[in-house]
Design an enzyme around this catalytic site. Structure first.
Site, PDB file in Angstrom:
ATOM      1  N   GLN A 175       0.813  -1.211   0.000  1.00  0.00           N
ATOM      2  CA  GLN A 175       0.000   0.000   0.000  1.00  0.00           C
ATOM      3  C   GLN A 175       0.853   1.270   0.000  1.00  0.00           C
ATOM      4  O   GLN A 175       2.038   1.255   0.295  1.00  0.00           O
ATOM      5  CB  GLN A 175      -0.933  -0.004   1.211  1.00  0.00           C
ATOM      6  CG  GLN A 175      -2.037  -1.047   1.160  1.00  0.00           C
ATOM      7  CD  GLN A 175      -1.652  -2.359   1.804  1.00  0.00           C
ATOM      8  OE1 GLN A 175      -0.486  -2.643   2.055  1.00  0.00           O
ATOM      9  NE2 GLN A 175      -2.650  -3.192   2.079  1.00  0.00           N
ATOM     10  N   GLN A 221      -2.330  -9.541  -3.924  1.00  0.00           N
ATOM     11  CA  GLN A 221      -3.662  -9.993  -3.528  1.00  0.00           C
ATOM     12  C   GLN A 221      -4.765  -9.093  -4.059  1.00  0.00           C
ATOM     13  O   GLN A 221      -5.866  -9.560  -4.361  1.00  0.00           O
ATOM     14  CB  GLN A 221      -3.750 -10.106  -2.013  1.00  0.00           C
ATOM     15  CG  GLN A 221      -3.568  -8.794  -1.281  1.00  0.00           C
ATOM     16  CD  GLN A 221      -3.526  -8.979   0.219  1.00  0.00           C
ATOM     17  OE1 GLN A 221      -3.064 -10.007   0.701  1.00  0.00           O
ATOM     18  NE2 GLN A 221      -4.007  -8.001   0.950  1.00  0.00           N
ATOM     19  N   TRP A 453      -4.287   4.223   7.376  1.00  0.00           N
ATOM     20  CA  TRP A 453      -3.666   3.102   8.091  1.00  0.00           C
ATOM     21  C   TRP A 453      -3.517   3.404   9.571  1.00  0.00           C
ATOM     22  O   TRP A 453      -2.840   4.362   9.950  1.00  0.00           O
ATOM     23  CB  TRP A 453      -2.292   2.822   7.484  1.00  0.00           C
ATOM     24  CG  TRP A 453      -1.552   1.628   7.996  1.00  0.00           C
ATOM     25  CD1 TRP A 453      -1.921   0.322   7.915  1.00  0.00           C
ATOM     26  CD2 TRP A 453      -0.260   1.629   8.636  1.00  0.00           C
ATOM     27  NE1 TRP A 453      -0.949  -0.496   8.449  1.00  0.00           N
ATOM     28  CE2 TRP A 453       0.080   0.285   8.900  1.00  0.00           C
ATOM     29  CE3 TRP A 453       0.638   2.639   9.001  1.00  0.00           C
ATOM     30  CZ2 TRP A 453       1.286  -0.077   9.523  1.00  0.00           C
ATOM     31  CZ3 TRP A 453       1.831   2.282   9.612  1.00  0.00           C
ATOM     32  CH2 TRP A 453       2.145   0.938   9.871  1.00  0.00           C
ATOM     33  N   ARG A 454      -4.162   2.597  10.378  1.00  0.00           N
ATOM     34  CA  ARG A 454      -3.814   2.528  11.796  1.00  0.00           C
ATOM     35  C   ARG A 454      -2.808   1.395  11.913  1.00  0.00           C
ATOM     36  O   ARG A 454      -3.099   0.247  11.587  1.00  0.00           O
ATOM     37  CB  ARG A 454      -5.055   2.268  12.652  1.00  0.00           C
ATOM     38  CG  ARG A 454      -4.744   2.136  14.132  1.00  0.00           C
ATOM     39  CD  ARG A 454      -5.984   1.930  14.996  1.00  0.00           C
ATOM     40  NE  ARG A 454      -5.560   1.507  16.328  1.00  0.00           N
ATOM     41  CZ  ARG A 454      -5.437   0.236  16.704  1.00  0.00           C
ATOM     42  NH1 ARG A 454      -5.748  -0.746  15.858  1.00  0.00           N
ATOM     43  NH2 ARG A 454      -5.006  -0.064  17.909  1.00  0.00           N
ATOM     44  N   HIS A 498      -7.424  -1.373   9.935  1.00  0.00           N
ATOM     45  CA  HIS A 498      -7.101  -1.600  11.346  1.00  0.00           C
ATOM     46  C   HIS A 498      -7.723  -0.611  12.326  1.00  0.00           C
ATOM     47  O   HIS A 498      -7.264  -0.525  13.477  1.00  0.00           O
ATOM     48  CB  HIS A 498      -5.577  -1.610  11.564  1.00  0.00           C
ATOM     49  CG  HIS A 498      -4.832  -2.501  10.636  1.00  0.00           C
ATOM     50  ND1 HIS A 498      -3.601  -2.170  10.113  1.00  0.00           N
ATOM     51  CD2 HIS A 498      -5.144  -3.707  10.113  1.00  0.00           C
ATOM     52  CE1 HIS A 498      -3.184  -3.134   9.314  1.00  0.00           C
ATOM     53  NE2 HIS A 498      -4.107  -4.078   9.295  1.00  0.00           N
ATOM     54  N   GLU A 519      -8.345  -4.375   6.069  1.00  0.00           N
ATOM     55  CA  GLU A 519      -8.082  -5.362   7.103  1.00  0.00           C
ATOM     56  C   GLU A 519      -8.676  -4.847   8.403  1.00  0.00           C
ATOM     57  O   GLU A 519      -8.445  -3.692   8.785  1.00  0.00           O
ATOM     58  CB  GLU A 519      -6.582  -5.593   7.296  1.00  0.00           C
ATOM     59  CG  GLU A 519      -5.960  -6.513   6.283  1.00  0.00           C
ATOM     60  CD  GLU A 519      -4.508  -6.819   6.613  1.00  0.00           C
ATOM     61  OE1 GLU A 519      -3.975  -7.764   6.032  1.00  0.00           O
ATOM     62  OE2 GLU A 519      -3.906  -6.110   7.454  1.00  0.00           O
ATOM     63  N   TYR A 522      -5.939  -6.052  13.997  1.00  0.00           N
ATOM     64  CA  TYR A 522      -5.330  -7.276  14.514  1.00  0.00           C
ATOM     65  C   TYR A 522      -5.453  -7.385  16.034  1.00  0.00           C
ATOM     66  O   TYR A 522      -5.354  -8.475  16.586  1.00  0.00           O
ATOM     67  CB  TYR A 522      -3.823  -7.282  14.219  1.00  0.00           C
ATOM     68  CG  TYR A 522      -3.379  -7.375  12.800  1.00  0.00           C
ATOM     69  CD1 TYR A 522      -4.262  -7.331  11.727  1.00  0.00           C
ATOM     70  CD2 TYR A 522      -2.019  -7.509  12.515  1.00  0.00           C
ATOM     71  CE1 TYR A 522      -3.816  -7.412  10.427  1.00  0.00           C
ATOM     72  CE2 TYR A 522      -1.558  -7.596  11.219  1.00  0.00           C
ATOM     73  CZ  TYR A 522      -2.451  -7.540  10.174  1.00  0.00           C
ATOM     74  OH  TYR A 522      -1.989  -7.622   8.891  1.00  0.00           O
TER      75      TYR A 522
END
Length: 624
Positions: A175, A221, A453-454, A498, A519, A522
């Site tokens: 990314q 992906q 993005w975290r 995230h 995503e 996590y």
């Protein structure tokens, strides 16, 4: 050589393997590379911009770029930023090609009015990073973030390379990496590095306004290719999307293979670019917005749009105060942010219609004392491009705001405010906190490639939980990634990851997204930490309950609850069940921890531990 079949990508253990490399990299310091001689007529872009001209010896340029890559190849969380710019002409020869690799926070761009004005005979590449066994094992591109290649022709010349490396020009990235305005020939392009040890995973990516040879997707992906020409495309993994691309593969057999192809792009605008005109003057070309477009913008000459002289820009450096920057903007100047990291303790305020804010070399704005680093008024035609925005230690309400939520916001469907290659970070290089990363309140806004993005890894020193995840959950707080309240907002390449509640919330009417990648976080320590009232978890893509018209093409939500694999998320997507809300080609996938119970609104099978790496697809929603 034929690229090997891509293996299933897993990100488990990534943080642990990176920890030593990242900690070491952030201690590195460097002085900007010098081109070896002054460049006549160039503005003062500061020490982090190097400008080459074709009279310079190839060996000198090669040495400069090799030294830059050596500094930046592992400097994922560092503060160094640099742009390497090529004036019109030809660089490298058949016998002495220019072969360079591009590291973190590095921009390589031509300074021509057209991509054909600058030609590199050689290669411009990104390889896997090998993070184990002394740099020979666990080779992957999953964290090859933050770099730019644009506005030039590349004649692939692999002279002197071994058989595998000579098989293609490799661009193995993930990314926050863009390829724009490229004219590539003379050899193939591979988005996967298949010349190293495994697992060779990759998680990109974005190409726009480019003419490409036969291209190997390999292990990528997901990928968005927009308004381009391709000589062929090898394969798809989970979610390969094409919009307005000549030569794009047909998507009739979805999900085998999982292509999504739009004949035209509903709304597009190419990113502004710096160029040198025939008299040696520096200018910025600002492309016009297009509707229902296809192919490259420069096929018949200069990209349609307007040209702004560099004298109409305030060329800012990290030492300039926000007060000075805002004063220049208020006087009617546009803003060019030179490479570096800027501490922002009060908002940079963009108030005038048509203002251009252009960052080069991954210029980065970091919030200080809870400031909103960039605040764009509800006026038409503002363009923000090439800027990274970081959360700081004190929580900000938002990192980039476009328009006021309850204020008067003027807009134009013919001249949309546009965000191009604008990236956001909450955590990673340092502790970060924000309520929302990106908030769009204005109507008629185009988001053309963003990564919100975290951080799932970094150098903050967290220890509690798997790879420090319990500390990360409590400390690097980011509730919402992208919140879209305006109507008629279009996103081409929306990557959001995230966040601790909804990653994306779309409340505006008539929104369109072309490629969505997400995503889920996590790091929730327990299911109780990951509850939306009585509902287990927060959907990765939420369309507001009152919305009547919304369209998504090519969307994926992934789960990897490494900190507690027993956690469930009820739905990957959550949308109103109305005929005007339509999702095309969507999927969920399990990356080896956690469960997404349904794809959307209780429809679709579970992405659980019995289907690791195997997506659960829906061709459309509502289903027939």
């Amino acid at each position: 050589m034929t690229a090997p079949s891509p293996a299933v990508r897993r990100r488990s253990g990534r943080t642990l393997l990176l920890a030593l490399v990242l900690t070491t990299a952030t201690t590195m310091t460097s002085t900007a590379a010098s081109a070896g001689r002054p460049t006549h007529g160039a503005p003062d872009f500061g020490p982090n911009v190097t400008i080459f001209d074709p009279s310079m010896p190839v060996g000198e340029i090669q040495q400069t770029l090799d030294a830059a890559h050596a500094r930046q190849v592992d400097n994922e969380m560092g503060t160094e930023r640099h742009a390497y710019l090529f004036k019109p002409g030809t660089y490298g020869t058949a016998g002495q090609p220019l072969q360079a690799k591009v590291g973190y926070y590095t921009e390589v761009s031509g300074l021509g009015a057209s991509p054909t004005d600058v030609t590199i005979n050689g290669k411009l590449e990104v390889y896997n990073r090998c993070l184990a066994d002394g740099g020979t094992g666990n080779c992957l591109a999953l964290v090859n973030f933050w770099r730019t290649l644009s506005n030039l022709s590349l004649t692939v010349n692999a002279a002197g390379q071994d058989d595998c490396r000579s098989s293609a020009n490799f661009w193995a990235v993930s990314q926050a990496v863009s390829m724009r305005r490229l004219n590539i020939g003379g050899g193939g392009l591979s988005l996967m590095d298949y010349c190293t040890a495994g697992p060779q995973y990759a998680s990109g990516g974005f190409i726009a306004d480019s003419r490409l040879p036969a291209t190997t997707n390999g292990s990528q992906q997901q990928w968005l290719t927009r308004n381009s020409e391709v000589g062929g495309w090898s394969n798809a993994v989970w979610n390969q999307v094409f919009a307005g691309v000549e030569g794009a593969p047909d998507d009739a057999a979805f999900p085998d293979p999982p292509y999504t192809t739009l004949e035209t792009t509903p709304l597009s605008r190419e990113k502004p670019y710096l160029f040198v005109d025939g008299k040696g003057r520096y200018q910025v070309r600002v492309p016009a917005a297009q509707r229902d477009s296809r192919g490259v913008s420069w096929a018949d000459g200069m990209t349609p749009g307007r040209t702004i002289g560099i004298d109409d820009f305030f060329v800012a450096k990290p030492s300039d105060s926000v007060r000075v920057i805002n004063s220049q903007l208020a006087r009617g100047k546009h803003l060019l942010l030179t490479p570096g990291t800027y501490d922002i303790a009060r908002s940079i305020e963009v108030r005038r219609p048509g203002t251009v804010v252009l960052g080069i070399g991954h210029a980065t704005l970091t919030a200080v004392n809870g400031a909103i680093p960039l605040d764009v008024a509800g006026v038409p035609g503002v363009i923000v491009a090439g800027v990274t925005i970081d959360a700081g230690l004190v929580e900000s309400p938002v990192l980039l705001r476009v328009g006021r939520q309850h204020g008067h916001n003027a807009s134009s469907p013919h001249n949309p405010t546009t965000l191009s290659d604008v990236y956001f970070r909450v955590g990673g290089p340092h502790i970060g906190r924000t309520n929302t990363a990106l908030e769009v309140n204005s109507d008629n806004v185009l988001i053309d490639h963003t990564w919100v993005w975290r951080g799932d890894h970094g150098v903050e020193g967290f220890t509690e939980g798997v790879n420090g995840d319990s500390d990360r959950w409590r400390t690097n707080t980011g509730r919402y990634g992208a919140v879209i309240n305006g109507d008629h907002v279009t996103a081409t390449g929306l990557f959001v990851e995230h966040f601790q509640r909804y990653n994306t919330v779309w409340n505006g009417e008539h929104g369109t997204t072309i490629l969505y990648q997400n995503e889920l976080p996590y790091d929730p320590p327990t299911q109780a930490d990951w509850m939306n009232g009585p509902v287990e978890g927060w959907a990765g893509y939420k369309v507001g309950d009152r919305v009547r018209h919304h369209t998504l093409y090519g969307g994926g939500v992934y789960v990897f609850n490494q900190n507690n694999p027993s956690i469930h998320t009820e739905n990957g997507f959550e949308v109103p069940n109305r005929p005007g809300v339509r999702l095309h080609h969507i999927m969920t996938v399990n990356l080896s921890a956690g469960t997404i119970d349904h794809v959307v609104n209780g429809v679709g099978d579970a992405a659980d531990m019995t289907k690791v790496g195997v997506p659960v697809y829906l061709a459309r929603y509502p289903t027939p």
